[in-house]
Design a protein around this motif. Structure first.
Motif: not given
Ligand code: GLU
Length: 305
Positions: A75, A181, A206, A208, A210-212, A214-215
């Motif tokens: 990612d 993050c 997280f 990954k 990519s989750e950060c 998004d957040k």
């Protein structure tokens, strides 16, 4: 492939950064299809024949299996990314993985990529779940207690990704009171803790990155901190909403992670990396991948041990 359309117009290296003004906004100065480096093509790697890596238990296992299992990220645009539609992997790290595979006698059809996130890398290598790992993996003494590293094949630095309209975060000293993050088990989150850059309750982790991202976009965190090379890839994907602060505050030399006791394979991979640095293959890989998202080119010096 939004990243491609956005950044394809860039020349590489410092020229590109000067041309478009600000680091982390690589799409803004580009005009598609005009500059000399716009069409930078990936090199092809000659697959070695009749390879033997005497004394390498990993290579013996690979030979028996007839193919390689390589640990990667999935990612991280420009570095290691899996295309959701085609399932194909691409990026600088993926090319380095393929270059090494070719030197061991295996073309891409003989590679199985296995996504392994930051927190699970040492374990995956030590268990023998993967033959080697290529994925923004900082060489560190702590990690060397469990595994070993070939390389470095790149040098990144820790930086900050913020929302485009946020001018309150300008460096690590401005993070107090901010939600920060990063990925579990990464060197950047470790640095945030050790240097007390924000309060423990403001650290969000997280598996990954990519989750950060998004957040960050949905304003549940204020910044994503990790290597500039990774952050520039995310900023290039969404230049209307995201920017990189652009003041790296650590050195993150990327190594290829492999079994701690497999010196024969480590030496072999270091030979391969050195050759790629010397014969311009490394530069070609860089120009066709990371160079397009504006990460500065740093030719590394291989560290043999
Ligand atoms: N290079 C840093 C590390 O190895 C951050 C990137 C990553 O988590 O892969 O921890």
């Amino acid at each position: 492939m939004r990243i491609r359309t956005l950044v394809v117009g860039l020349a590489v290296g410092s020229l590109a950064l000067t041309a478009c003004g600000k680091e982390g906004e690589p799409g803004t100065g580009g005009t598609q299809g005009t500059g000399a480096n716009n069409e930078a093509q990936l090199p092809t790697y000659q697959v070695a024949q009749n390879v033997d890596v005497a004394g390498s238990p990993t290579f013996a296992k690979v030979k028996g299996r007839g193919g390689l299992i390589i640990g990667v990220k999935d990612d991280q645009p420009g570095l290691g990314q899996k295309d959701a539609t085609t399932g194909k992997y691409s990026g600088f790290d993926i090319e380095i993985a393929k270059l090494v595979a070719a030197s061991l006698g295996y073309d891409e059809s003989k590679i199985t990529y296995k996504p392994v996130q930051s927190a699970s890398r040492e374990q995956a290598i030590a268990n023998g779940d993967i033959d080697y790992y290529v994925g923004t993996y900082t060489i560190s003494d702590k990690r060397k207690q469990q595994i070993s590293f070939a390389g470095p094949y790149f040098e990144a630095g820790q930086d900050l990704l913020v929302r485009k309209d946020d001018n309150s975060i300008t460096g690590p000293e401005t993070l107090k009171g901010k939600k920060v993050c990063s990925a579990i088990g990464s060197t950047p989150i470790q640095r945030v803790r050790e240097q007390n850059l924000t309060e423990p309750g403001n650290i969000v982790e997280f598996q990954k990155y990519s989750e950060c991202v998004d957040k960050l976009v949905s304003k549940q965190v204020d910044t994503l901190t990790t290597d500039d090379a990774i952050l520039k890839g995310y900023a290039a994907q969404d230049p209307d909403q995201l920017k990189v602060v652009g003041k790296p505050f650590s050195k993150e030399p990327y190594g290829i992670g492999l079994n701690k006791d497999d010196k024969a394979l480590r030496d072999k991979i270091n030979d391969t990396l050195q050759k790629a640095l010397d014969d311009n293959t490394w530069q070609k890989i860089y120009d066709a991948t990371l160079g397009k998202s504006g990460a500065a080119a740093q030719k590394p010096v291989i560290n043999r041990y």
